[in-house]
Design a protein around this motif. Structure first.
Motif, PDB file in Angstrom:
ATOM      1  N   ASP A  83       0.844  -1.186   0.000  1.00 48.00           N
ATOM      2  CA  ASP A  83       0.000   0.000   0.000  1.00 48.00           C
ATOM      3  C   ASP A  83       0.886   1.246   0.000  1.00 48.00           C
ATOM      4  O   ASP A  83       2.116   1.156  -0.027  1.00 48.00           O
ATOM      5  CB  ASP A  83      -0.989  -0.014   1.169  1.00 48.00           C
ATOM      6  CG  ASP A  83      -0.351   0.189   2.532  1.00 48.00           C
ATOM      7  OD1 ASP A  83       0.858   0.523   2.622  1.00 48.00           O
ATOM      8  OD2 ASP A  83      -1.069   0.016   3.537  1.00 48.00           O
ATOM      9  N   PHE A  84       0.254   2.423   0.038  1.00 51.79           N
ATOM     10  CA  PHE A  84       0.972   3.688  -0.064  1.00 51.79           C
ATOM     11  C   PHE A  84       1.965   3.894   1.083  1.00 51.79           C
ATOM     12  O   PHE A  84       2.930   4.632   0.956  1.00 51.79           O
ATOM     13  CB  PHE A  84      -0.045   4.840  -0.102  1.00 51.79           C
ATOM     14  CG  PHE A  84       0.547   6.136  -0.549  1.00 51.79           C
ATOM     15  CD1 PHE A  84       0.846   7.129   0.369  1.00 51.79           C
ATOM     16  CD2 PHE A  84       0.819   6.365  -1.887  1.00 51.79           C
ATOM     17  CE1 PHE A  84       1.405   8.331  -0.037  1.00 51.79           C
ATOM     18  CE2 PHE A  84       1.371   7.565  -2.302  1.00 51.79           C
ATOM     19  CZ  PHE A  84       1.659   8.556  -1.373  1.00 51.79           C
ATOM     20  N   ASN A  85       1.743   3.210   2.201  1.00 50.35           N
ATOM     21  CA  ASN A  85       2.656   3.317   3.350  1.00 50.35           C
ATOM     22  C   ASN A  85       3.693   2.204   3.371  1.00 50.35           C
ATOM     23  O   ASN A  85       4.308   1.955   4.406  1.00 50.35           O
ATOM     24  CB  ASN A  85       1.845   3.287   4.651  1.00 50.35           C
ATOM     25  CG  ASN A  85       0.925   4.480   4.762  1.00 50.35           C
ATOM     26  OD1 ASN A  85       1.336   5.607   4.528  1.00 50.35           O
ATOM     27  ND2 ASN A  85      -0.327   4.233   5.085  1.00 50.35           N
ATOM     28  N   TYR A  86       3.859   1.531   2.251  1.00 50.42           N
ATOM     29  CA  TYR A  86       4.844   0.448   2.101  1.00 50.42           C
ATOM     30  C   TYR A  86       4.511  -0.762   2.981  1.00 50.42           C
ATOM     31  O   TYR A  86       5.388  -1.547   3.305  1.00 50.42           O
ATOM     32  CB  TYR A  86       6.261   0.934   2.425  1.00 50.42           C
ATOM     33  CG  TYR A  86       6.886   1.823   1.384  1.00 50.42           C
ATOM     34  CD1 TYR A  86       8.151   1.558   0.897  1.00 50.42           C
ATOM     35  CD2 TYR A  86       6.239   2.932   0.896  1.00 50.42           C
ATOM     36  CE1 TYR A  86       8.745   2.376  -0.049  1.00 50.42           C
ATOM     37  CE2 TYR A  86       6.818   3.758  -0.051  1.00 50.42           C
ATOM     38  CZ  TYR A  86       8.068   3.483  -0.518  1.00 50.42           C
ATOM     39  OH  TYR A  86       8.654   4.283  -1.457  1.00 50.42           O
ATOM     40  N   LYS A  87       3.283  -0.915   3.345  1.00 50.21           N
ATOM     41  CA  LYS A  87       2.880  -2.093   4.117  1.00 50.21           C
ATOM     42  C   LYS A  87       2.437  -3.174   3.140  1.00 50.21           C
ATOM     43  O   LYS A  87       1.714  -2.904   2.189  1.00 50.21           O
ATOM     44  CB  LYS A  87       1.755  -1.749   5.074  1.00 50.21           C
ATOM     45  CG  LYS A  87       2.231  -0.882   6.226  1.00 50.21           C
ATOM     46  CD  LYS A  87       1.199  -0.885   7.347  1.00 50.21           C
ATOM     47  CE  LYS A  87       1.722  -0.253   8.582  1.00 50.21           C
ATOM     48  NZ  LYS A  87       2.006   1.112   8.579  1.00 50.21           N
ATOM     49  N   MET A  88       2.861  -4.412   3.412  1.00 46.27           N
ATOM     50  CA  MET A  88       2.487  -5.526   2.565  1.00 46.27           C
ATOM     51  C   MET A  88       1.015  -5.862   2.790  1.00 46.27           C
ATOM     52  O   MET A  88       0.604  -6.127   3.917  1.00 46.27           O
ATOM     53  CB  MET A  88       3.350  -6.749   2.881  1.00 46.27           C
ATOM     54  CG  MET A  88       4.777  -6.598   2.430  1.00 46.27           C
ATOM     55  SD  MET A  88       5.724  -8.110   2.684  1.00 46.27           S
ATOM     56  CE  MET A  88       6.551  -7.709   4.206  1.00 46.27           C
ATOM     57  N   THR A  89       0.239  -5.831   1.721  1.00 49.71           N
ATOM     58  CA  THR A  89      -1.175  -6.193   1.841  1.00 49.71           C
ATOM     59  C   THR A  89      -1.430  -7.608   1.342  1.00 49.71           C
ATOM     60  O   THR A  89      -2.407  -8.221   1.760  1.00 49.71           O
ATOM     61  CB  THR A  89      -2.078  -5.208   1.078  1.00 49.71           C
ATOM     62  OG1 THR A  89      -1.700  -5.185  -0.287  1.00 49.71           O
ATOM     63  CG2 THR A  89      -1.963  -3.817   1.664  1.00 49.71           C
ATOM     64  N   LEU A  90      -0.569  -8.109   0.465  1.00 51.23           N
ATOM     65  CA  LEU A  90      -0.718  -9.464  -0.051  1.00 51.23           C
ATOM     66  C   LEU A  90       0.603  -9.899  -0.665  1.00 51.23           C
ATOM     67  O   LEU A  90       1.303  -9.094  -1.279  1.00 51.23           O
ATOM     68  CB  LEU A  90      -1.822  -9.506  -1.115  1.00 51.23           C
ATOM     69  CG  LEU A  90      -2.241 -10.856  -1.657  1.00 51.23           C
ATOM     70  CD1 LEU A  90      -2.837 -11.737  -0.550  1.00 51.23           C
ATOM     71  CD2 LEU A  90      -3.243 -10.699  -2.787  1.00 51.23           C
ATOM     72  N   SER A  91       0.946 -11.159  -0.471  1.00 46.23           N
ATOM     73  CA  SER A  91       2.147 -11.710  -1.110  1.00 46.23           C
ATOM     74  C   SER A  91       1.883 -13.171  -1.437  1.00 46.23           C
ATOM     75  O   SER A  91       1.081 -13.824  -0.779  1.00 46.23           O
ATOM     76  CB  SER A  91       3.370 -11.564  -0.205  1.00 46.23           C
ATOM     77  OG  SER A  91       3.188 -12.269   1.008  1.00 46.23           O
ATOM     78  N   ASN A  92       2.575 -13.659  -2.456  1.00 48.29           N
ATOM     79  CA  ASN A  92       2.386 -15.067  -2.803  1.00 48.29           C
ATOM     80  C   ASN A  92       3.370 -15.938  -2.016  1.00 48.29           C
ATOM     81  O   ASN A  92       4.283 -15.437  -1.352  1.00 48.29           O
ATOM     82  CB  ASN A  92       2.474 -15.289  -4.312  1.00 48.29           C
ATOM     83  CG  ASN A  92       3.856 -15.081  -4.891  1.00 48.29           C
ATOM     84  OD1 ASN A  92       4.778 -14.645  -4.218  1.00 48.29           O
ATOM     85  ND2 ASN A  92       3.993 -15.403  -6.165  1.00 48.29           N
TER      86      ASN A  92
END
Length: 173
Positions: A83-92
């Protein structure tokens, strides 16, 4: 006594139009009361129809989400959505196995590392970016793709795909 087919439901969504559903009611009415019941219930079938369509669409949506998740997790290249704050929202799963441990501290710094610069350019310019980065002794070609939510001008998320090009670059040397 017995069952009476009360109404054939008609779905408005394209996904469900091919489906057929019939409401069947068990009853013990005589003919007069059955007519009253039919008249009374016919006013309520549109609500039942909408509720059933909603349930079926949610189920269909859940099935599609499961299929998409499975495909996303089976992709060979590590992929993460930020997201815009460099937080991971999804990863494989590839990302989780290969890069997540080394990746999180770099993102937390939001410094001028090549990784963060590429991500920030994608947010700033709103267009795809490609750069080579070094992580864990390998060289990855980072492809960053912007995501804009419907109606938004600003990029809300970035998809990062990491293609291991270590062997290719070693062969060229």
């Amino acid at each position: 006594f017995g069952a009476v087919s009360v109404n054939e439901l008609q779905f408005s969504s394209k996904e469900l139009r091919r489906m057929k559903a019939i409401i069947v009611c068990e009853h013990s009415f005589d003919a007069h009361k059955l007519d009253d019941f039919d008249h009374h219930s016919s006013e309520r079938w549109p609500m039942v129809n909408m509720a059933l369509e909603n349930i079926l669409l949610k189920e269909k949506s859940h099935e599609i989400a499961k299929q998409w998740s499975k495909i996303f997790n089976e992709m060979k290249d590590p992929i993460v959505i930020l997201d815009f704050n460099y937080k991971m929202t999804l990863s494989n799963s590839s990302f989780q196995q290969d890069l997540e441990e080394a990746y999180a501290p770099i993102l937390a710094l939001q410094d001028k590392s090549p990784l963060n610069q590429s991500i920030q350019r994608t947010f700033d310019r709103g267009e795809s970016q490609t750069s080579d980065i070094h992580l864990l002794g390998k060289i990855y070609r980072l492809h960053s793709y912007p995501i804009r939510l419907v109606g938004e001008e600003r990029v809300s998320h970035v998809i990062n795909q990491y293609v291991d090009v270590t062997q290719s670059i070693d062969l060229q040397s």
